[in-house]
Enzyme design. Structure first.
Site, mmCIF file in Angstrom:
data_model
loop_
_atom_site.group_PDB
_atom_site.id
_atom_site.type_symbol
_atom_site.label_atom_id
_atom_site.label_comp_id
_atom_site.label_asym_id
_atom_site.label_seq_id
_atom_site.Cartn_x
_atom_site.Cartn_y
_atom_site.Cartn_z
ATOM 1 N N GLU A 206 0.814 -1.207 0.000
ATOM 2 C CA GLU A 206 0.000 0.000 0.000
ATOM 3 C C GLU A 206 0.849 1.259 0.000
ATOM 4 O O GLU A 206 0.333 2.366 0.152
ATOM 5 C CB GLU A 206 -0.964 -0.003 1.190
ATOM 6 N N LYS A 338 -15.897 -1.669 3.126
ATOM 7 C CA LYS A 338 -15.219 -1.948 1.858
ATOM 8 C C LYS A 338 -16.267 -2.505 0.911
ATOM 9 O O LYS A 338 -16.719 -3.650 1.085
ATOM 10 C CB LYS A 338 -14.142 -3.010 2.081
HETATM 11 P P1 PGA Z 1 -6.702 -6.046 2.251
HETATM 12 O O1 PGA Z 1 -6.173 -5.288 3.520
HETATM 13 O O2 PGA Z 1 -7.243 -5.063 1.285
HETATM 14 O O3 PGA Z 1 -5.496 -6.769 1.742
HETATM 15 O O4 PGA Z 1 -7.751 -7.021 2.730
HETATM 16 C C1 PGA Z 1 -6.695 -4.097 3.990
HETATM 17 C C2 PGA Z 1 -7.189 -4.218 5.406
HETATM 18 O O5 PGA Z 1 -7.067 -5.285 6.045
HETATM 19 O O6 PGA Z 1 -7.757 -3.274 5.919
HETATM 20 ZN ZN ZN Z 2 -8.080 -4.532 7.917
#
Ligand code: PGA
Ligand code: ZN
Length: 431
Positions: A206, A338
């Protein structure tokens, strides 16, 4: 035919920030308005997330998305052409009933989400309003407090450290742009400190520094040093947020810290976190315990939930029923949102509504695999979640989001209000 009914839907394969295939959808309305959206992909995924449909076999490591693309161009397009793009709930309901499985395992959440988001963009374009305004109305607009990673670990850095994200938040800033300025200085000074120690390995998935530490706690100490070196105060301006990503190293009540070669039970892990909280300016911890350990999650929330933001990501997977269950048990006090954990905007919004009803705070979040798509910025603003987590302060798939929020803040002028401390719903800086 209304001007805002869908004339055509087209999907194509594009590539994400890890160089893996992902789905982009393009929705065109009868008045000519077009909306496009790309879906992200996680690496440390919750077990109860909706399915990201991948082709399997050997091409691109099994990660190709030709089937998901074909599902959009075939079945989904046939079902949705002629539907109203400006009725998001009805449109998403059609996607849900078309798929007809609890976790979008037939069509793929990547297929459905691309269309769900592209339709929202098209409707906003047709109405000639920014997406956040289409989603959330007008008046004073709440700009989110960013959660920004300084050191990356866990599944995003080959488990170099066990903790997945060491982040900063800027509750003491007076504007979104000031929060970014502060974060830029912390990110830079952390890099300088690491370089001076000869321990920089580039950046993690990231964009946070890929660290060389011998304990997880060293990263915390280094982060405090970086904040101070940037001339900022941990008492009133900048604080630390962690994503433990504990489902990645914990199962059945046992937690294995690989970096430190030791194993803890839930009580031991909680003890360690409370010790860290007493020693470092930590205001938020995401997934402090594993997704299968909701009892310990509740125990931790009872112990420190009054002074700490406790975020459920893998635990809640943006799913309203899971938010309600967790709230009934008193586990966590904040939901991570998400959209690709569910596969439609409407279901993600339902999780946020369930969270609000339970008195939880909310954070819209990117995934570790991202694109230049900026939809989530508009979700955080339009839904007034008050917080946005996008990963680091490097790499353009991250910066595209921060820059979009900057543009919005500038255009709003006096109508913009930075969420700051109020984002928490409590005040974890008074400790
Ligand atoms: P991921 O991680 O997008 O790889 O699932 C992000 C998070 O855990 O917040
Ligand atoms: Zn997370």
């Amino acid at each position: 035919m209304n001007a805002r009914t869908i004339r055509s839907i087209h999907a194509r394969r594009v590539w994400d920030s890890r160089g893996r295939p992902t789905v982009e959808a393009e929705v065109t309305l009868h008045d000519g308005a077009v909306g496009m959206a790309m879906v992200p992909a996680g690496a440390s995924r919750g077990a109860r997330e909706a399915l990201e449909l991948r082709d399997g076999s050997t091409r691109f490591g099994g990660k190709d998305v030709q089937q998901a693309v074909a599902n959009v161009n075939g079945e989904i397009a046939r079902a949705l052409v002629g539907a109203a793009a400006d009725d998001q709930a009805a449109l998403d309901e059609r996607l849900i009933s078309l798929d007809a499985t609890p976790a979008k395992t037939r069509l793929g959440a990547n297929a459905t989400l691309a269309v769900s988001m592209a339709a929202a963009h098209a409707a906003a374009h047709s109405l000639r309003v920014p997406l956040y305004e289409y989603l959330g109305g007008s008046g004073t607009v709440l700009l989110p407090m960013p959660q920004i990673q300084i050191f990356g670990g866990g599944a995003h850095a080959s488990r170099r450290v066990d903790v997945q994200d060491f982040m900063v938040v800027c509750p003491g800033a007076t504007s979104f742009s000031q929060a970014l300025e502060w974060t830029a200085e912390v990110y830079r000074s952390a890099g300088e400190l690491m370089r001076a120690r000869g321990s920089i390995y580039g950046v993690a998935d990231e964009g946070g520094w890929w660290p060389d530490f011998t304990t997880n706690e060293q990263a915390l100490a280094m982060l405090v040093q970086a904040i101070e070196r940037a001339g900022l105060s941990t008492a009133s301006q900048v604080a630390i947020a962690l994503d433990m990503g504990a489902s990645e190293f914990g199962r059945a009540g046992r937690y294995r810290l690989g970096l430190e070669s030791r194993e803890l039970d839930a009580d031991g892990l909680i003890e360690m976190l409370v010790r860290w909280m007493d020693k470092y300016p930590i205001v938020s911890i995401e997934d402090p315990l594993a997704e299968d350990d909701v009892e310990a999650f509740a125990q931790f929330t009872r112990a420190v939930g009054q002074r700490l933001q406790i975020v459920g990501d893998d635990l809640l997977v943006s799913h309203a029923p899971l938010v309600q269950q967790a709230a009934a048990l008193g586990a966590a006090n904040t939901v991570l949102l998400k959209p690709n954990q569910r596969g439609t905007l409407t279901e993600t919004l339902q999780a946020w509504h369930a969270a609000q009803a339970a008195g939880y705070a909310g954070i819209v979040s990117a995934r570790s695999g991202e694109t230049e798509d900026v939809t989530i910025v508009h979700l955080a603003i339009g839904w007034r979640t008050g917080q946005l987590k996008v990963g680091s302060f490097a790499r353009s798939e991250r910066m595209a989001k921060w820059n979009e929020a900057l543009r919005i803040e500038e255009r709003l002028g006096a109508r913009a209000r930075y969420a700051g401390m109020g984002a928490f719903g409590r005040n974890p800086m008074t400790r």
